[in-house]
Design an enzyme around this catalytic site. Sequence first.
Site, PDB file in Angstrom:
ATOM      1  N   ARG A  74       1.586  14.694   6.953  1.00 26.13           N
ATOM      2  CA  ARG A  74       2.178  14.873   8.276  1.00 26.13           C
ATOM      3  C   ARG A  74       3.659  15.212   8.195  1.00 26.13           C
ATOM      4  NH1 ARG A  74       0.626   9.890  11.960  1.00 26.13           N
ATOM      5  NH2 ARG A  74       2.119  10.966  13.309  1.00 26.13           N
ATOM      6  N   GLN A  92      -5.899   3.507  -6.239  1.00 26.56           N
ATOM      7  CA  GLN A  92      -7.006   3.740  -5.311  1.00 26.56           C
ATOM      8  C   GLN A  92      -7.487   5.174  -5.565  1.00 26.56           C
ATOM      9  OE1 GLN A  92      -5.994   4.110  -1.150  1.00 26.56           O
ATOM     10  NE2 GLN A  92      -8.036   3.451  -0.453  1.00 26.56           N
ATOM     11  N   ASN A 131      35.952  20.748 -18.351  1.00 23.79           N
ATOM     12  CA  ASN A 131      35.211  19.802 -19.190  1.00 23.79           C
ATOM     13  C   ASN A 131      33.911  20.365 -19.757  1.00 23.79           C
ATOM     14  OD1 ASN A 131      34.246  19.860 -16.500  1.00 23.79           O
ATOM     15  ND2 ASN A 131      33.199  17.909 -16.768  1.00 23.79           N
ATOM     16  N   TYR A 132      33.514  21.567 -19.352  1.00 23.29           N
ATOM     17  CA  TYR A 132      32.193  22.091 -19.703  1.00 23.29           C
ATOM     18  C   TYR A 132      32.335  23.464 -20.337  1.00 23.29           C
ATOM     19  CZ  TYR A 132      27.245  23.387 -18.912  1.00 23.29           C
ATOM     20  OH  TYR A 132      25.935  23.777 -19.055  1.00 23.29           O
ATOM     21  N   ARG A 185      52.290  28.896 -20.652  1.00 14.43           N
ATOM     22  CA  ARG A 185      52.192  30.020 -19.711  1.00 14.43           C
ATOM     23  C   ARG A 185      53.013  31.186 -20.244  1.00 14.43           C
ATOM     24  NH1 ARG A 185      55.664  26.466 -15.411  1.00 14.43           N
ATOM     25  NH2 ARG A 185      57.760  26.964 -16.157  1.00 14.43           N
ATOM     26  N   ASN A 210       0.231  -3.925  17.554  1.00 19.67           N
ATOM     27  CA  ASN A 210      -0.053  -4.275  16.164  1.00 19.67           C
ATOM     28  C   ASN A 210       0.833  -3.477  15.205  1.00 19.67           C
ATOM     29  OD1 ASN A 210      -1.440  -5.228  13.837  1.00 19.67           O
ATOM     30  ND2 ASN A 210      -2.705  -3.382  13.853  1.00 19.67           N
ATOM     31  N   LEU A 213       0.843  -1.185   0.000  1.00 20.43           N
ATOM     32  CA  LEU A 213       0.000   0.000   0.000  1.00 20.43           C
ATOM     33  C   LEU A 213       0.883   1.242   0.000  1.00 20.43           C
ATOM     34  CD1 LEU A 213      -2.779  -1.060   2.559  1.00 20.43           C
ATOM     35  CD2 LEU A 213      -2.540  -1.604   0.123  1.00 20.43           C
ATOM     36  N   ALA A 230      48.954  19.310  -7.689  1.00 23.29           N
ATOM     37  CA  ALA A 230      48.003  20.068  -6.873  1.00 23.29           C
ATOM     38  C   ALA A 230      47.389  21.216  -7.669  1.00 23.29           C
ATOM     39  CB  ALA A 230      48.708  20.618  -5.634  1.00 23.29           C
ATOM     40  N   GLY A 232      -0.403   6.744   0.278  1.00 24.00           N
ATOM     41  CA  GLY A 232      -0.400   7.814   1.277  1.00 24.00           C
ATOM     42  C   GLY A 232       0.308   9.071   0.816  1.00 24.00           C
TER      43      GLY A 232
END
Length: 448
Positions: free
Chosen positions: A22, A77, A370-371, A424, A171, A15, A364, A18
């Site tokens: 809440r 449902q 890449n974009y 550079r 239950n 089921l 480092a 829902g």
Amino acid sequence: MTSDPAFRPATAVLLAAGLGTRMKSSRPKALQHLAGGPMLAHLLRNAAEVFDRLVVVIGPEMADVAEVAAPYPVVIQHERLGTAHAALQAAQWFGDGDVAVLYADNPLISAQTLTALLEERRKPDVGLALLAMRPADPARYGRVVTNAGNVERIVEWSDATPEERAIDLCNAGVLCADAADFRRWLEAVGNDNAKGEFYLTDVVDLAVAEHAQVRAVEAAEDELRGVNSRSELAQAEAALQKRLRQNAMDNGVTLVAPETVFLATDTQLAADVLVEPNVVFGPGVVVHEGAVIRAFSHLEGCEVHSGAVIGPYARLRPETTIGASARIGNFVELKSAELGAGVKVNHLSYIGNAQVGAHSNIGAGTIVCNYDGVFKHTTSIGKNTFVGSNSVLVAPVEIGDNALIAAGSTITNNVPQDALALGRARQTTKPERGKLFKDALKAKKENG
């Protein structure tokens, strides 16, 4: 399906209609996330280990829930008239054999517990089996009233006497019965109650009225706890993480500080993997034997091969593969990257949409661009290549084996193997000009 004449099929009805009312959420309850995936997916995974057929009951306009349920069938449902009404919508899928009704907001029920439920139902003379628990705080749970081991009735807290409220067996809502019996009982459930709804728990009364033996199968509260609020979602997350961590350690993984490590349900950690504190595993992570995941790293959708060391403070994003004995250091981010054996990317670098050959070193501060604002482009770096610190590799670009990229270079063209590339500006040095410039700035500051 087996040809064994003694075979008895079993169907699970989940089921999932829902809403997230809440939880103050526009997302349905079934799609709230636990350990990297929606609650419904957890329950489907465990139920599929036990039941031969699964069907999911959803509400109207819940295409996103149906997508998670796939490839299992869904029924809608159209009116939310209670749990018995929801289960009855799936009656056409009951078939023969046994049927269990589960709830998407009880996502942590294990396959072992579901097996125990089915086995109890199939004992001689047992007409209905249900799941029950003994929570630390029974609070407002319905109480399971038993006599000589049989369930007599379920009493809602609001209707219970003080003596009944003292019962600690509660239950969990999950029922299992013969398909024909279940269908008949569901059709007989009425809605003569304050909310005018058809409640699944009324099936217990109908079974008892027919003198069917009803039995309760107990399981841990952490498995059967319902999730109806953000605080309960957090409690379920904590319970699931505890289970996942324990399973990892039982399989030979070292978690230095288990309570600080967060796993997804599909995280695969091999024996002798070491995980330091404050590591997060998103969905789709595989880590092979002997790898080390150091503190404060975040991994998702990636594979780490044997002996590699990740972190600290590393981020591995989807479609990333780290070769054996590679080193990925602090504040390094990789996405859609394939790194060969022994590669080192130790400091402050971003590598995206790239392949890096075995035993290459990425200095480092190296960035793979890449974009271009519209498309992603690929960078290929060969074996035994050295990329100096603070280099910028503008994709698409290929760098051959054993090449050397000078520190501080911006590389926009392919570099052949064995070549040295410098990209550079030439340095210019002007004697005494540094001191003169700083003196001028100090004088300006002093004069206001």
